[in-house]
Design an enzyme around this catalytic site. Sequence first.
Site, PDB file in Angstrom:
ATOM      1  N   HIS A   1      15.925  -2.407   4.580  1.00 18.42           N
ATOM      2  CA  HIS A   1      16.388  -3.413   3.531  1.00 18.42           C
ATOM      3  C   HIS A   1      18.024  -2.903   3.384  1.00 18.42           C
ATOM      4  O   HIS A   1      18.771  -3.702   3.375  1.00 18.42           O
ATOM      5  CB  HIS A   1      15.851  -3.369   2.276  1.00 18.42           C
ATOM      6  CG  HIS A   1      14.553  -4.228   2.039  1.00 18.42           C
ATOM      7  ND1 HIS A   1      14.378  -5.346   2.774  1.00 18.42           N
ATOM      8  CD2 HIS A   1      13.235  -3.897   1.302  1.00 18.42           C
ATOM      9  CE1 HIS A   1      13.049  -5.696   2.490  1.00 18.42           C
ATOM     10  NE2 HIS A   1      12.647  -5.285   1.843  1.00 18.42           N
TER      11      HIS A   1
ATOM     12  N   CYS B   1      10.394   3.061   6.830  1.00 15.37           N
ATOM     13  CA  CYS B   1      10.056   2.298   5.750  1.00 15.37           C
ATOM     14  C   CYS B   1      10.718   1.098   6.010  1.00 15.37           C
ATOM     15  O   CYS B   1      11.744   1.036   6.124  1.00 15.37           O
ATOM     16  CB  CYS B   1       9.728   2.840   4.449  1.00 15.37           C
ATOM     17  SG  CYS B   1       9.397   2.043   3.260  1.00 15.37           S
TER      18      CYS B   1
ATOM     19  N   CYS C   1       6.058   8.105   0.997  1.00 14.39           N
ATOM     20  CA  CYS C   1       6.362   6.791   0.503  1.00 14.39           C
ATOM     21  C   CYS C   1       5.198   6.040   0.629  1.00 14.39           C
ATOM     22  O   CYS C   1       4.585   5.560  -0.345  1.00 14.39           O
ATOM     23  CB  CYS C   1       7.773   6.164   1.175  1.00 14.39           C
ATOM     24  SG  CYS C   1       8.187   4.425   0.325  1.00 14.39           S
TER      25      CYS C   1
ATOM     26  N   SER D   1      11.927  -0.274   3.228  1.00 15.73           N
ATOM     27  CA  SER D   1      13.044   0.045   2.470  1.00 15.73           C
ATOM     28  C   SER D   1      14.258   0.301   3.172  1.00 15.73           C
ATOM     29  O   SER D   1      15.427   0.145   2.740  1.00 15.73           O
ATOM     30  CB  SER D   1      12.619   0.669   1.175  1.00 15.73           C
ATOM     31  OG  SER D   1      11.574   0.471   0.542  1.00 15.73           O
TER      32      SER D   1
HETATM   33  P1  PAD Z   1       6.438  -4.208   6.246  1.00 18.51           P
HETATM   34  O1  PAD Z   1       7.535  -4.878   6.753  1.00 18.51           O
HETATM   35  O2  PAD Z   1       5.812  -3.226   7.090  1.00 18.51           O
HETATM   36  O3  PAD Z   1       5.274  -5.190   5.809  1.00 18.51           O
HETATM   37  C1  PAD Z   1       5.373  -6.456   5.241  1.00 18.51           C
HETATM   38  C2  PAD Z   1       4.323  -7.325   5.829  1.00 18.51           C
HETATM   39  O4  PAD Z   1       4.406  -8.446   5.134  1.00 18.51           O
HETATM   40  C3  PAD Z   1       4.442  -7.466   7.203  1.00 18.51           C
HETATM   41  O5  PAD Z   1       3.224  -7.445   7.678  1.00 18.51           O
HETATM   42  C4  PAD Z   1       4.638  -9.139   7.281  1.00 18.51           C
HETATM   43  O6  PAD Z   1       4.151  -9.861   8.472  1.00 18.51           O
HETATM   44  C5  PAD Z   1       4.207  -9.524   6.079  1.00 18.51           C
HETATM   45  N1  PAD Z   1       5.092 -10.820   5.586  1.00 18.51           N
HETATM   46  C6  PAD Z   1       6.267 -10.994   5.434  1.00 18.51           C
HETATM   47  N2  PAD Z   1       6.539 -12.135   4.903  1.00 18.51           N
HETATM   48  C7  PAD Z   1       5.221 -12.752   4.448  1.00 18.51           C
HETATM   49  C8  PAD Z   1       5.055 -14.083   3.746  1.00 18.51           C
HETATM   50  N3  PAD Z   1       5.800 -14.906   3.434  1.00 18.51           N
HETATM   51  N4  PAD Z   1       3.421 -14.133   3.565  1.00 18.51           N
HETATM   52  C9  PAD Z   1       2.707 -13.278   3.969  1.00 18.51           C
HETATM   53  N5  PAD Z   1       3.161 -12.303   4.702  1.00 18.51           N
HETATM   54  C10 PAD Z   1       4.219 -11.739   4.833  1.00 18.51           C
HETATM   55  O7  PAD Z   1       6.893  -3.395   5.153  1.00 18.51           O
HETATM   56  P2  PAD Z   1       6.129  -2.248   4.204  1.00 18.51           P
HETATM   57  O8  PAD Z   1       4.848  -2.349   4.197  1.00 18.51           O
HETATM   58  O9  PAD Z   1       7.030  -0.898   4.711  1.00 18.51           O
HETATM   59  O10 PAD Z   1       6.867  -2.526   2.656  1.00 18.51           O
HETATM   60  C11 PAD Z   1       6.522  -3.645   1.888  1.00 18.51           C
HETATM   61  C12 PAD Z   1       7.464  -3.890   0.784  1.00 18.51           C
HETATM   62  O11 PAD Z   1       7.224  -2.812  -0.266  1.00 18.51           O
HETATM   63  C13 PAD Z   1       8.899  -3.796   1.138  1.00 18.51           C
HETATM   64  O12 PAD Z   1       9.449  -4.850   0.164  1.00 18.51           O
HETATM   65  C14 PAD Z   1       9.371  -2.462   0.869  1.00 18.51           C
HETATM   66  O13 PAD Z   1      10.626  -2.578   0.564  1.00 18.51           O
HETATM   67  C15 PAD Z   1       8.500  -2.129  -0.445  1.00 18.51           C
HETATM   68  C16 PAD Z   1       8.303  -0.761  -0.942  1.00 18.51           C
HETATM   69  N6  PAD Z   1       8.366  -0.656  -2.184  1.00 18.51           N
HETATM   70  C17 PAD Z   1       8.228   0.758  -2.520  1.00 18.51           C
HETATM   71  C18 PAD Z   1       7.897   0.985  -4.092  1.00 18.51           C
HETATM   72  O14 PAD Z   1       8.113   2.239  -4.611  1.00 18.51           O
HETATM   73  N7  PAD Z   1       7.740  -0.021  -4.801  1.00 18.51           N
HETATM   74  C19 PAD Z   1       7.843   1.720  -1.818  1.00 18.51           C
HETATM   75  C20 PAD Z   1       8.100   1.317  -0.457  1.00 18.51           C
HETATM   76  C21 PAD Z   1       8.347   0.014   0.090  1.00 18.51           C
HETATM   77 ZN    ZN Z   2       9.698   3.545   1.590  1.00 21.62          ZN
END
Ligand code: PAD
Ligand code: ZN
Length: 375
Positions: free
Chosen positions: A51, A46, A175, A48
């Site tokens: 990160h 993921c 997740c 995260s």
């Molecule tokens: P990912 O990196 O697979 O997807 C992020 C997407 O955003 C990618 O397709 C990028 O191309 C796109 N992107 C990046 N910058 C921009 C921009 N400026 N404008 C438009 N699009 C853009 O990540 P993911 O889907 O695994 O996770 C997404 C976020 O959610 C990430 O910050 C992660 O840490 C967070 C998350 N939060 C929780 C929670 O519990 N709240 C759980 C899991 C992940």
């Molecule tokens: Zn996650």
Amino acid sequence: MATAGKVIKCKAAIAWGPNKLSVEEIEVAPPKAHEVRVKILATGICRSDDHVLSGVISNFQFPAILGHEAAGVIESVGEGVTKLKPGDKVIPLFVPQCGKCVCCKNPDSNLCLKNDIGRYAGLMADGTSRFTCKGQKVYNFIHTSTFTEYTVLDEIAVAKIDDDAPLDKISPIGCGFSTGYGSAVNVAKVKPGSTCVVFGLGGVGLSAAIGCKVAGASRIIGVDINKDKFQKAKDIGVTECISPKDCDKPIQEVLTEMTGGGVDYSFECIGNVDIMVAALQCTHPGFGTCVIVGLAPSTHKFSFDPMLLLTGRTLKGALFGGWKSKDCVPKIVSDYMAKKFDLSELVTHTLPLDKINEGFELLKDGKSIRTVLKF
Ligand code: PAD
Ligand code: ZN
Ligand code: ZN
């Protein structure tokens, strides 16, 4: 099992520090009271995890075993564990559910106060670790640590799921899927016929779009700077896709015009504070709701004109899609088995643990949605 009560030697990916990840032999101690030892069978990478590995999250303890999106089987249980037994299929819970704290007792909250997100103590509930590598103590990650063949989990951070659940297919429920899907159906409570916009079409954003669709949204707009993400988004039900790079004005203005005044619901699934503000700005005055899902780097802050809220918009956020984890994960698995939604679109790559660094590269290069490591 023959291994119960003994130290297990197995393979795990150790994060020694920022951007230093290698597969090593580790020792996993037996579970203590109210803990279980789990054999991980599938675990996704993921954003995260990235990160933390890339160092944008501060105050993190190394060395550590990352990974939090997984499915596995209980190998042995510690004293006092009554509701879980060896052989049970489980999903680790990065937001635990102790059932006793003020948030667990509040029907509107899922933020069990025993969670380790942001604090990152990286230890079991008793303040110690079950992992060692080369004689060194290794920290755990938000109650889970799944980039390892075996892990030890506090009982409050484990959901027992259906005996027939296909463990090789359901790790995204740990997740990304549940986070995005729950952001739509639980946190925003998307209504039938509504217009939604999802910023970021990765595993979390696509899952938010699935949630919008299941909730009956009639228009789901996907926003991403990587146009390679558009076809899959359309396949799962996104009705229109836009790249901010193709727009000659700010994306929030484009969206406001496209929707005749603003969207009903917006979801920020990137972790970019500027996009968080844009996501709030593009919601309709009077009733629009913006949900923050993305995890921003620790030092980033946002500011916006409070008039945006005075004029009747709502700004919300949640971890793990607002689900009370232990109660809800088994139900999400059952809904998957009843074909309420599909997870196969989210898993684009499968690799062995030894190739974990390749999995992180695929994510960073925007080539994967979820890479699942299989053991
Ligand atoms: P990912 O990196 O697979 O997807 C992020 C997407 O955003 C990618 O397709 C990028 O191309 C796109 N992107 C990046 N910058 C921009 C921009 N400026 N404008 C438009 N699009 C853009 O990540 P993911 O889907 O695994 O996770 C997404 C976020 O959610 C990430 O910050 C992660 O840490 C967070 C998350 N939060 C929780 C929670 O519990 N709240 C759980 C899991 C992940
Ligand atoms: Zn996650
Ligand atoms: Zn609790």
